[in-house]
Write a protein that holds these residues in place. Structure first.
Motif, PDB file in Angstrom:
ATOM      1  N   SER A  33      72.878  16.665  27.186  1.00 57.13           N
ATOM      2  CA  SER A  33      74.090  16.829  26.218  1.00 57.13           C
ATOM      3  C   SER A  33      73.127  16.792  25.425  1.00 57.13           C
ATOM      4  O   SER A  33      71.663  16.460  25.238  1.00 57.13           O
ATOM      5  CB  SER A  33      75.051  15.888  26.743  1.00 57.13           C
ATOM      6  N   PHE A  45      78.158  14.218  18.818  1.00 57.64           N
ATOM      7  CA  PHE A  45      78.236  14.963  20.258  1.00 57.64           C
ATOM      8  C   PHE A  45      78.443  16.327  19.160  1.00 57.64           C
ATOM      9  O   PHE A  45      79.185  16.185  18.940  1.00 57.64           O
ATOM     10  CB  PHE A  45      79.120  14.369  21.330  1.00 57.64           C
ATOM     11  N   TYR A  48      77.605  19.537  26.194  1.00 58.42           N
ATOM     12  CA  TYR A  48      77.261  18.586  27.121  1.00 58.42           C
ATOM     13  C   TYR A  48      77.171  19.886  28.506  1.00 58.42           C
ATOM     14  O   TYR A  48      77.888  21.173  28.972  1.00 58.42           O
ATOM     15  CB  TYR A  48      78.310  17.853  27.893  1.00 58.42           C
ATOM     16  N   ARG A  91      72.296  11.500  31.327  1.00 57.95           N
ATOM     17  CA  ARG A  91      72.753   9.980  31.410  1.00 57.95           C
ATOM     18  C   ARG A  91      72.287  10.091  33.000  1.00 57.95           C
ATOM     19  O   ARG A  91      71.721  10.502  33.558  1.00 57.95           O
ATOM     20  CB  ARG A  91      73.871  10.549  32.083  1.00 57.95           C
ATOM     21  N   ALA A  97      77.003   1.941  34.622  1.00 60.71           N
ATOM     22  CA  ALA A  97      77.591   1.837  33.843  1.00 60.71           C
ATOM     23  C   ALA A  97      76.911   3.561  32.699  1.00 60.71           C
ATOM     24  O   ALA A  97      77.711   3.685  32.297  1.00 60.71           O
ATOM     25  CB  ALA A  97      76.871   0.377  32.737  1.00 60.71           C
ATOM     26  N   SER A  98      76.597   4.326  33.576  1.00 60.74           N
ATOM     27  CA  SER A  98      76.172   5.974  33.418  1.00 60.74           C
ATOM     28  C   SER A  98      74.915   6.206  31.683  1.00 60.74           C
ATOM     29  O   SER A  98      75.887   6.218  31.258  1.00 60.74           O
ATOM     30  CB  SER A  98      77.167   6.796  33.213  1.00 60.74           C
ATOM     31  N   LYS A  99      74.502   4.849  31.656  1.00 61.62           N
ATOM     32  CA  LYS A  99      74.165   4.664  30.467  1.00 61.62           C
ATOM     33  C   LYS A  99      72.993   6.206  30.042  1.00 61.62           C
ATOM     34  O   LYS A  99      72.852   6.680  30.973  1.00 61.62           O
ATOM     35  CB  LYS A  99      72.680   3.814  30.487  1.00 61.62           C
ATOM     36  N   ILE A 100      73.532   6.483  28.717  1.00 59.10           N
ATOM     37  CA  ILE A 100      72.979   7.656  28.293  1.00 59.10           C
ATOM     38  C   ILE A 100      71.157   7.638  27.642  1.00 59.10           C
ATOM     39  O   ILE A 100      71.180   6.250  26.650  1.00 59.10           O
ATOM     40  CB  ILE A 100      73.378   8.418  27.039  1.00 59.10           C
ATOM     41  N   ILE A 101      70.272   8.249  28.377  1.00 65.05           N
ATOM     42  CA  ILE A 101      68.965   7.936  27.698  1.00 65.05           C
ATOM     43  C   ILE A 101      68.563   9.973  26.807  1.00 65.05           C
ATOM     44  O   ILE A 101      68.871  10.265  27.356  1.00 65.05           O
ATOM     45  CB  ILE A 101      67.763   7.988  28.672  1.00 65.05           C
ATOM     46  N   PHE A 102      67.848   9.006  25.439  1.00 60.69           N
ATOM     47  CA  PHE A 102      68.079  10.177  24.612  1.00 60.69           C
ATOM     48  C   PHE A 102      66.134  10.740  24.705  1.00 60.69           C
ATOM     49  O   PHE A 102      65.268  10.064  24.528  1.00 60.69           O
ATOM     50  CB  PHE A 102      68.005  10.022  23.121  1.00 60.69           C
ATOM     51  N   GLY A 103      66.155  12.035  24.171  1.00 61.28           N
ATOM     52  CA  GLY A 103      64.630  12.759  23.841  1.00 61.28           C
ATOM     53  C   GLY A 103      64.219  11.985  22.555  1.00 61.28           C
ATOM     54  O   GLY A 103      64.910  10.756  21.962  1.00 61.28           O
TER      55      GLY A 103
END
Lengths: 112, 117
Positions: A33, A45, A48, A91, A97-103
């Motif tokens: 995403s 957002f 995706y 994700r 919990a499907s946590k989102i990791i960012f660049g």
């Protein structure tokens, strides 16, 4: 774990097209995403991609190649208001919990 | 679309005091919310996952006794920065997903800029 790489800064001219690349490494993958964040604001957002190919939303398009662990955000007809930071994110498939990791984010600067 | 509201948008506090930040999902129920911290010109770093009715899950390196998270209802999670110090000054952002919306990702609150003096 997950890691994402994207250029730290990109400069472009108003009215032009710019592409922001993102490569990722993840032990499990749901999709890639993209988020936009203006200085002092919260991320919003943008798009995706769960499957290979191009997704178009107005002036913004996002592409994904799962086999290459690579994606990009394409911004067309650049406007001054597009100056912002852009983050790709994944994700965590292995997190219930499907946590989102960012660049690390790409700071896009647009010149008149 | 789904809306996440965060309050306050900014706060200044004295060193040693505690600050509470609220995150609300306004038009959907969020069993899970996420808390991020962002330092200037850096990315969003996930601090913890807030689970409704149970303990939060903290990321490695985040002190759970310093950053207290409570998720007492399906629409509210709170982050309390206890005994704040100047190094805690940062931009704190919460997010949540609407489980009923497919192929989308998280929606973010407006963020809270914390300055500890």
């Amino acid at each position: 774990g997950q890691s994402l790489e994207q250029p730290s800064e990109v400069t472009a001219v108003e009215g032009a097209i710019v592409q922001i690349n993102c490569t990722y490494q993840t032990s499990g993958f749901y999709g890639l995403s993209w988020y936009q964040q203006h200085d002092g604001g919260a991320p919003t957002f943008l798009s995706y991609n769960a499957l290979d190919g191009l997704e178009e939303t107005g002036r913004f398009s996002s592409f994904l190649s799962r086999s290459d662990s690579y994606g990009y955000l394409l911004l067309q007809e650049l406007q001054m208001k597009d100056s912002a930071s852009y983050f790709c994110a994944v994700r965590d498939r292995h997190s219930s919990a499907s946590k989102i990791i960012f660049g690390s984010g790409t700071r896009l600067s647009i010149r008149p | 679309g789904a809306v996440v509201s965060q309050h306050p948008s900014w706060v200044i506090c004295k060193s040693g005091t505690s600050v509470k930040i609220e995150c609300r999902s306004l038009d959907f129920q969020a069993t899970t919310m996420f808390w991020y911290r962002q330092f200037p010109k850096q990315s969003l770093m996930l601090m913890a996952t807030s689970n409704e009715g149970s303990k939060a899950t903290y990321e490695q390196g985040v002190e759970k006794d310093k950053f207290l998270i409570n998720h007492a209802s399906l629409t509210l999670s709170t982050l309390t920065v206890t005994s704040a110090h100047p190094e805690d000054s940062s931009f704190y952002i919460c997010s949540a997903r609407d489980p009923d919306i497919q192929n989308t990702e998280a929606f973010f609150g407006q963020g809270t800029r914390l300055t500890v003096v």
